[in-house]
Design a protein around this motif. Structure first.
Motif, PDB file in Angstrom:
ATOM      1  N   ASP A  96       0.950  -1.129   0.362  1.00 33.09           N
ATOM      2  CA  ASP A  96       0.067  -0.070  -0.020  1.00 33.09           C
ATOM      3  C   ASP A  96       0.857   1.227  -0.105  1.00 33.09           C
ATOM      4  O   ASP A  96       1.926   1.210   0.558  1.00 33.09           O
ATOM      5  CB  ASP A  96      -0.907   0.191   1.132  1.00 33.09           C
ATOM      6  CG  ASP A  96      -1.970   0.864   1.076  1.00 33.09           C
ATOM      7  OD1 ASP A  96      -2.545   1.361  -0.083  1.00 33.09           O
ATOM      8  OD2 ASP A  96      -2.473   1.609   2.114  1.00 33.09           O
ATOM      9  N   ASP A 113      -2.958   0.737   9.426  1.00 29.97           N
ATOM     10  CA  ASP A 113      -3.680  -0.499   9.881  1.00 29.97           C
ATOM     11  C   ASP A 113      -3.263  -1.681   9.240  1.00 29.97           C
ATOM     12  O   ASP A 113      -2.732  -1.676   8.162  1.00 29.97           O
ATOM     13  CB  ASP A 113      -5.018  -0.402   9.634  1.00 29.97           C
ATOM     14  CG  ASP A 113      -5.734   0.836  10.175  1.00 29.97           C
ATOM     15  OD1 ASP A 113      -5.587   0.656  11.527  1.00 29.97           O
ATOM     16  OD2 ASP A 113      -6.224   1.891   9.791  1.00 29.97           O
ATOM     17  N   ARG A 115      -4.749  -4.913   7.382  1.00 28.62           N
ATOM     18  CA  ARG A 115      -5.878  -5.489   6.999  1.00 28.62           C
ATOM     19  C   ARG A 115      -5.602  -7.007   6.746  1.00 28.62           C
ATOM     20  O   ARG A 115      -4.597  -7.389   6.033  1.00 28.62           O
ATOM     21  CB  ARG A 115      -6.326  -4.892   5.513  1.00 28.62           C
ATOM     22  CG  ARG A 115      -6.866  -3.687   5.856  1.00 28.62           C
ATOM     23  CD  ARG A 115      -8.120  -3.362   6.638  1.00 28.62           C
ATOM     24  NE  ARG A 115      -8.422  -2.284   6.846  1.00 28.62           N
ATOM     25  CZ  ARG A 115      -8.755  -1.725   8.201  1.00 28.62           C
ATOM     26  NH1 ARG A 115      -8.929  -2.728   9.183  1.00 28.62           N
ATOM     27  NH2 ARG A 115      -9.162  -0.605   8.380  1.00 28.62           N
ATOM     28  N   ARG A 122      -1.918  -7.208   5.570  1.00 29.91           N
ATOM     29  CA  ARG A 122      -1.433  -6.347   4.609  1.00 29.91           C
ATOM     30  C   ARG A 122      -1.381  -5.065   5.050  1.00 29.91           C
ATOM     31  O   ARG A 122      -2.462  -4.868   5.808  1.00 29.91           O
ATOM     32  CB  ARG A 122      -1.941  -6.407   3.200  1.00 29.91           C
ATOM     33  CG  ARG A 122      -3.417  -6.230   3.224  1.00 29.91           C
ATOM     34  CD  ARG A 122      -4.078  -6.467   1.893  1.00 29.91           C
ATOM     35  NE  ARG A 122      -5.445  -5.776   1.622  1.00 29.91           N
ATOM     36  CZ  ARG A 122      -6.523  -6.382   1.749  1.00 29.91           C
ATOM     37  NH1 ARG A 122      -6.756  -7.667   2.260  1.00 29.91           N
ATOM     38  NH2 ARG A 122      -7.536  -5.474   1.852  1.00 29.91           N
ATOM     39  N   GLN A 124      -2.282  -0.812   5.385  1.00 27.20           N
ATOM     40  CA  GLN A 124      -3.278   0.086   4.681  1.00 27.20           C
ATOM     41  C   GLN A 124      -3.201   1.315   5.283  1.00 27.20           C
ATOM     42  O   GLN A 124      -2.910   1.629   6.729  1.00 27.20           O
ATOM     43  CB  GLN A 124      -4.574  -0.336   4.863  1.00 27.20           C
ATOM     44  CG  GLN A 124      -5.533   0.776   4.271  1.00 27.20           C
ATOM     45  CD  GLN A 124      -7.104   0.113   4.625  1.00 27.20           C
ATOM     46  OE1 GLN A 124      -7.443  -0.716   5.350  1.00 27.20           O
ATOM     47  NE2 GLN A 124      -7.845   1.035   3.817  1.00 27.20           N
ATOM     48  N   THR A 126      -4.253   5.588   5.817  1.00 28.20           N
ATOM     49  CA  THR A 126      -4.966   6.583   5.766  1.00 28.20           C
ATOM     50  C   THR A 126      -4.562   7.809   6.016  1.00 28.20           C
ATOM     51  O   THR A 126      -4.117   7.698   7.440  1.00 28.20           O
ATOM     52  CB  THR A 126      -6.425   5.964   6.316  1.00 28.20           C
ATOM     53  OG1 THR A 126      -6.640   4.623   5.988  1.00 28.20           O
ATOM     54  CG2 THR A 126      -7.542   6.869   6.084  1.00 28.20           C
TER      55      THR A 126
END
Length: 139
Positions: A96, A113, A115, A122, A124, A126
């Motif tokens: 990501d 985060d 996931r 994996r 992530q 934001t």
């Protein structure tokens, strides 16, 4: 059958050990620290809320200038960057990335985060507001 189980266990341990490398060239901050961009630069703060789910998953945050640090459960890492486009990424099994148009004197907060995927967790990323980030980090 026992030999196969021993080989699988050994391979799993070797893989986990390889993924648990030491802290890289980032600045790890204590929760409750203040985050202020230096003059003429921008500051990017990566954090990952502490959680039991996915706690064993670690991923290394990278920047075009090099490694930022290892983002583990409950970690907070900061990176001072030049104004302009800055891209960060992390890869476990999948990758990501996030790109920020940084402005001098500004602080940006990125929540990391984990996931869950088919084989492994994996990363992530934001981008969140300062209020959200500080609330998340205080828990």
């Amino acid at each position: 059958m026992l030999r196969r189980q021993v080989l699988i266990a050994f391979a799993s341990i070797a893989t986990l050990t390889a993924c648990m490398g030491g802290q890289e060239a980032g600045t790890v901050m204590q929760t409750g620290s203040t985050f202020e961009a230096p003059s003429g630069k921008a500051l990017v703060v990566f954090y990952r809320p502490a959680a039991f789910a996915g706690a064993a998953i670690r991923f290394n945050v990278q920047h075009t200038d090099g490694p930022v640090g290892q983002l583990t459960s409950g970690a907070v890492i900061q990176k001072v960057v030049n104004p302009g486009e800055n891209t960060f990424w992390a890869q476990a099994i999948s990758q990501d990335s996030i790109t920020i148009q940084a402005q001098a004197g500004q602080t940006y907060y990125i929540r990391g985060d984990v996931r869950m995927g088919i084989y492994a967790g994996r990363p992530q990323f934001t981008q969140v507001s300062e209020t959200t980030a500080l609330q998340d980090m205080s828990r």
